[in-house]
Design an enzyme around this catalytic site. Sequence first.
Site: not given
Ligand code: NDP
Ligand SMILES: O=CCS(=O)(=O)O
Length: 253
Positions: A139, A152
């Site tokens: 991120s 985070y």
């Molecule tokens: N959206 C944003 O602005 C940004 C997101 N990110 C990163 O991108 C990645 C995906 O996030 P995003 O798609 O945005 O968020 P979502 O919340 O839409 O998706 C997160 C996914 O992670 C899974 N997950 C969470 N905890 C667990 C666990 N303990 N075991 C297995 N799966 C898990 C969830 O599945 P389930 O709950 O079914 O287990 C879900 O499929 C993350 O690592 C996030 O930190 C990075 C930068 C920016």
């Molecule tokens: O990782 C998520 C993106 S932000 O919230 O740090 O801008």
Amino acid sequence: MTKSVFITGATSGFGRAAARRFAEAGYSLVLTGRRRERLEELEQELSGKVAVHVVELDVRDEAAVKKAVDELPEAFASIHVLLNNAGLALAPEPAQDVALEDWHTMIDTNVKGMVNVTHALLPTLIDIGAGASIINIGSTAGKWPYKGSHVYGATKAFVEQFSYNLRCDLHGTGVRVTDIAPGMAETEFTLVRTKGDQAASDQLYGNTTPMSAEDIAEQMFYVATLPAHLNINFLEIQPVRQVWAGMAVDRDE
Ligand SMILES: NC(=O)C1=CN([C@@H]2O[C@H](COP(=O)(O)OP(=O)(O)OC[C@H]3O[C@@H](n4cnc5c(N)ncnc54)[C@H](OP(=O)(O)O)[C@@H]3O)[C@@H](O)[C@H]2O)C=CC1
Ligand SMILES: O=CCS(=O)(=O)O
């Protein structure tokens, strides 16, 4: 030869969009997450196009991760791409107002979960060699500090350095490692971060142009399908309309 991709966090956001993008290109899919009903929906949607294997999996559970990998059906035993995508942010409040449990959850998921899955899949990725890819989802928060990022952002800084160090040890195997570090993208991310505050999520993504899950899935696919002799180490991507905040200065009244 059909290639396979192992996706963590495939039940929402980037991971679900990546499942669809790789399916479009004919990849066999190993889709994991904790929400079985969502896995089954995605399997229903994509199994007409490609081979799909779903595993209800919490990446924090080391034994479950090893079992899931050890028990991959023969057709999915050779993994060409690992998308370490599962992760979350919790508690956007100041560090001093955050429950220790929330810090542990982020470390257990974003750090330990990622290393659990990587450790389990390294042997098969090394067997594949040239062209294999490990794509870790970091991120911008791993580089740029901001209020409420506390643990985070630190977990995402781990993702970056782990990716670089992994590259060094995999040198000579042909396996590639990339840290994709997105900025603000509209997924369930903020709903999770605020523990279900839909208004907060709507407010963050409203009246601007955030990235979409599909935008990031396209980056994942681009990195994974580069010519085998190329490795992108770090790919930071933001909406044009998101920039860094200036320095904050505490002043006397
Ligand atoms: N959206 C944003 O602005 C940004 C997101 N990110 C990163 O991108 C990645 C995906 O996030 P995003 O798609 O945005 O968020 P979502 O919340 O839409 O998706 C997160 C996914 O992670 C899974 N997950 C969470 N905890 C667990 C666990 N303990 N075991 C297995 N799966 C898990 C969830 O599945 P389930 O709950 O079914 O287990 C879900 O499929 C993350 O690592 C996030 O930190 C990075 C930068 C920016
Ligand atoms: O990782 C998520 C993106 S932000 O919230 O740090 O801008």
